[in-house]
Design an enzyme around this catalytic site. Structure first.
Site, PDB file in Angstrom:
ATOM      1  N   ARG A   1      64.101  45.242  22.874  1.00 38.70           N
ATOM      2  CA  ARG A   1      63.817  45.598  21.484  1.00 38.70           C
ATOM      3  C   ARG A   1      62.316  45.817  21.367  1.00 38.70           C
ATOM      4  NH1 ARG A   1      68.388  46.651  20.944  1.00 38.70           N
ATOM      5  NH2 ARG A   1      69.885  45.872  19.443  1.00 38.70           N
TER       6      ARG A   1
ATOM      7  N   GLU B   1      60.796  51.617  15.326  1.00 41.14           N
ATOM      8  CA  GLU B   1      61.395  52.893  15.730  1.00 41.14           C
ATOM      9  C   GLU B   1      62.212  53.494  14.592  1.00 41.14           C
ATOM     10  OE1 GLU B   1      65.283  51.892  18.372  1.00 41.14           O
ATOM     11  OE2 GLU B   1      63.393  51.258  19.211  1.00 41.14           O
TER      12      GLU B   1
ATOM     13  N   HIS C   1      65.793  55.014  22.274  1.00 42.62           N
ATOM     14  CA  HIS C   1      66.818  53.958  22.259  1.00 42.62           C
ATOM     15  C   HIS C   1      68.141  54.522  22.801  1.00 42.62           C
ATOM     16  CE1 HIS C   1      67.744  49.875  20.296  1.00 42.62           C
ATOM     17  NE2 HIS C   1      68.594  50.107  21.282  1.00 42.62           N
TER      18      HIS C   1
HETATM   19  P1  NAD Z   1      72.021  38.311  26.960  1.00 43.53           P
HETATM   20  O1  NAD Z   1      72.108  37.473  25.749  1.00 43.53           O
HETATM   21  O2  NAD Z   1      73.169  38.367  27.904  1.00 43.53           O
HETATM   22  O3  NAD Z   1      70.725  37.862  27.803  1.00 43.53           O
HETATM   23  C1  NAD Z   1      69.489  37.589  27.227  1.00 43.53           C
HETATM   24  C2  NAD Z   1      68.800  36.535  28.071  1.00 43.53           C
HETATM   25  O4  NAD Z   1      67.492  36.344  27.569  1.00 43.53           O
HETATM   26  C3  NAD Z   1      69.526  35.175  28.038  1.00 43.53           C
HETATM   27  O5  NAD Z   1      69.740  34.711  29.356  1.00 43.53           O
HETATM   28  C4  NAD Z   1      68.525  34.278  27.303  1.00 43.53           C
HETATM   29  O6  NAD Z   1      68.556  32.921  27.725  1.00 43.53           O
HETATM   30  C5  NAD Z   1      67.206  34.950  27.652  1.00 43.53           C
HETATM   31  N1  NAD Z   1      66.101  34.606  26.761  1.00 43.53           N
HETATM   32  C6  NAD Z   1      66.139  34.395  25.412  1.00 43.53           C
HETATM   33  N2  NAD Z   1      64.895  34.099  24.978  1.00 43.53           N
HETATM   34  C7  NAD Z   1      64.072  34.149  26.044  1.00 43.53           C
HETATM   35  C8  NAD Z   1      62.677  33.938  26.233  1.00 43.53           C
HETATM   36  N3  NAD Z   1      61.870  33.619  25.226  1.00 43.53           N
HETATM   37  N4  NAD Z   1      62.173  34.048  27.495  1.00 43.53           N
HETATM   38  C9  NAD Z   1      62.983  34.354  28.544  1.00 43.53           C
HETATM   39  N5  NAD Z   1      64.308  34.550  28.433  1.00 43.53           N
HETATM   40  C10 NAD Z   1      64.841  34.457  27.191  1.00 43.53           C
HETATM   41  O7  NAD Z   1      71.626  39.774  26.451  1.00 43.53           O
HETATM   42  P2  NAD Z   1      71.781  41.148  27.247  1.00 43.53           P
HETATM   43  O8  NAD Z   1      73.168  41.672  27.080  1.00 43.53           O
HETATM   44  O9  NAD Z   1      71.244  41.002  28.622  1.00 43.53           O
HETATM   45  O10 NAD Z   1      70.859  42.100  26.357  1.00 43.53           O
HETATM   46  C11 NAD Z   1      69.477  41.821  26.173  1.00 43.53           C
HETATM   47  C12 NAD Z   1      68.968  42.668  25.024  1.00 43.53           C
HETATM   48  O11 NAD Z   1      68.944  44.045  25.421  1.00 43.53           O
HETATM   49  C13 NAD Z   1      69.860  42.673  23.769  1.00 43.53           C
HETATM   50  O12 NAD Z   1      69.653  41.561  22.949  1.00 43.53           O
HETATM   51  C14 NAD Z   1      69.470  43.951  23.076  1.00 43.53           C
HETATM   52  O13 NAD Z   1      68.403  43.686  22.176  1.00 43.53           O
HETATM   53  C15 NAD Z   1      68.970  44.825  24.229  1.00 43.53           C
HETATM   54  N6  NAD Z   1      69.846  45.987  24.443  1.00 43.53           N
HETATM   55  C16 NAD Z   1      69.284  47.221  24.398  1.00 43.53           C
HETATM   56  C17 NAD Z   1      70.069  48.357  24.602  1.00 43.53           C
HETATM   57  C18 NAD Z   1      69.465  49.734  24.583  1.00 43.53           C
HETATM   58  O14 NAD Z   1      70.199  50.707  24.403  1.00 43.53           O
HETATM   59  N7  NAD Z   1      68.175  49.871  24.783  1.00 43.53           N
HETATM   60  C19 NAD Z   1      71.457  48.208  24.818  1.00 43.53           C
HETATM   61  C20 NAD Z   1      71.993  46.929  24.872  1.00 43.53           C
HETATM   62  C21 NAD Z   1      71.186  45.819  24.681  1.00 43.53           C
END
Ligand code: NAD
Length: 337
Positions: free
Chosen positions: A236, A265, A304
C-alpha cells in the site's frame, strides 16, 4: 436481499447475474460502474449489501447514506479503504478475499524487479520510440547471488521468497510474527527491519496498511538502506513516506524504485478531486511528490495493477459470491476483525 456491486466490468457482471448459487437467494442486483465515494452513494433505498473494490471508500459519511446496509463484501485482500470500526459500531459485517492472488502479486513483484535490474523499459523504449539498437547505458545486474529483503512474510511475501530462491537470491526477512517453520523450509533468515535494510540489495514490501505500518519506510530509516539498493512496493502506498523516497532517490542513495502503489493514489486517479483542491495541504504535497516519482527516470510506477490477472479476478469473484452466500445463510466467512 438487495446487493449493489460497484466497479464490475461487463463480463464480471454477467458472471454474477448468472451465478447459480447466488440466483437461488433471489437477490435484487444493482450494478454501478463508478467508485463508491461519499459523493456517489446511490439514491436507491434498502441496499442490504455492497461489494466494492479498491478505490472506493467507505467512511462514516458513506455509511450514513446507506441506512439498511448489513454487509460489505470487499473484493480485495486489503480493507484499509473501509472504516471497519464505524462498520462494527453499526453492526455491519465486512468480508474480504484473504487469498486470491498471492502468487499473482508475487509474480508482479518480480516483473517490477526485472524491469529495474535489466532496464527493460529503457531497452524497449529505445527501439520502439527512438529506433536505436545500441546497448549504451542498458547494462543491468544479475539477481543471482544478490540479497532480497522481504518485509512481511504472509501469503504474498512467502511466494516472493519462493521465486527469489528460484533466481538463486539470498533472502532476509522481517515480520512481526516470524514463521520459523517457513524460514527453515525456504532457507531464509529473519532479522530486524534495521538489519534487513542494511543488508538488502533489493527491499520489497508485503505488509498490510495498518497504523503500525504507516510510513514503515520513512525519512529516518530509508538512509539505513544500502547505498545503491532498490525499493519495491506492491503493498500500500502509505507504507512508504513519499517524500523520504523522493529525497533518497535525489541523493542517489536509492538506485531506483518499483511502485505499484502510491500514497494518495486515489487522488491521482481522481483528477477532478485534485483540480478542485479539496485535498488538505499535506495530502496535496504528497500528490505533487508522487508526480516527481512518476516522472523519475529510475522509478517504475504502475497503477495498482499487481492483482490484475484473469485468474486472480475470477478467484476474487468466486470468493466474494461465497462470502455473500455465507452471510445470507447466517454463517459469514472471511470476516474482517
Ligand atoms: P498477509 O496478511 O498474508 O501478510 C502480511 C504479513 O505482514 C503478515 O505476516 C504480518 O504479520 C506482517 N506484518 C504486519 N505488520 C508488520 C510490520 N510492521 N513489520 C513486518 N511485518 C508485518 O497479507 P498478504 O496477502 O501477503 O498481502 C499483503 C498486502 O499486499 C495486503 O495487505 C495488501 O495491502 C497488499 N496487496 C496489494 C495488491 C496489489 O494489487 N498491489 C494485491 C493484493 C494485496
Amino acid at each position: 436481499m438487495k446487493i449493489a456491486f460497484f466497479q464490475l466490468d461487463p463480463d464480471q457482471r454477467t458472471y454474477i447475474e448468472k451465478h447459480e448459487k447466488l440466483t437461488k437467494l433471489n437477490p435484487e442486483l444493482l450494478f454501478y460502474d463508478a467508485l463508491l465515494r461519499s459523493d456517489s452513494v446511490p439514491s436507491e433505498t434498502g441496499i442490504d449489501a455492497i461489494s466494492i473494490f479498491i478505490g472506493s471508500e467507505v467512511n462514516v459519511s458513506v455509511l450514513k447514506k446507506l441506512p439498511d446496509l448489513k454487509l460489505i463484501a470487499a473484493r480485495s485482500t486489503g480493507y484499509d479503504h473501509i472504516d471497519v470500526n464505524a462498520c462494527k459500531r453499526r453492526g455491519i459485517t465486512v468480508s474480504s478475499v484473504p487469498s486470491y492472488g498471492e502468487r499473482t502479486v508475487a509474480e508482479y513483484t518480480f516483473a517490477l524487479i526485472l524491469m529495474l535490474s535489466r532496464k527493460m523499459y529503457d531497452a524497449y523504449h529505445r527501439i520502439r520510440e527512438k529506433g536505436q539498437f545500441n546497448l549504451q547505458e542498458l547494462q543491468g545486474f544479475d539477481l543471482y547471488g544478490k540479497t532480497l529483503g522481504v518485509v512481511g512474510t504472509g501469503s504474498i511475501g512467502k511466494h516472493v521468497i519462493h521465486i527469489a530462491k528460484g533466481f538463486g537470491m539470498k533472502v532476509v526477512a522481517c515480520d512481526v510474527y516470524p514463521n520459523e517453520t517457513m524460514s527453515k523450509e525456504l532457507e531464509f533468515r529473519y532479522c530486524s527491519l534495521k538489519e534487513l535494510l542494511g543488508k538488502s540489495d533489493i527491499v520489497t514490501l508485503h505488509v498490510p496498511y495498518l497504523t503500525s505500518t504507516h510510513h514503515l519506510i520513512n525519512k529516518e530509516n530509508i538512509y539505513q538502506m544500502k547505498r545503491g539498493a532498490y525499493l519495491i512496493n506492491t503493498s500500500r502506498g502509505q507504507v512508504v513516506e513519499t517524500e523520504a523516497l523522493v529525497s533518497a532517490l535525489k541523493d542517489e542513495h536509492i538506485a531506483g524504485a518499483g511502485l505499484d502503489v502510491l500514497e494518495e493514489e486515489g487522488a491521482l486517479k481522481d483528477d477532478l478531486e485534485f483540480l478542485q483542491s479539496t485535498l488538505k495541504a499535506e495530502r496535496l504535497h504528497t500528490v505533487l511528490a508522487n508526480h516527481a516519482l512518476i516522472d523519475h527516470p529510475r522509478v517504475i510506477v504502475t497503477p495498482h495493477n499487481a492483482f490484475n490477472t484473469k485468474e486472480a479476478l475470477q478467484r476474487i469473484l468466486d470468493v466474494t459470491v461465497q462470502n455473500i452466500i455465507a452471510f445470507a445463510s447466517g454463517k459469514p466467512i472471511n470476516v474482517v476483525e
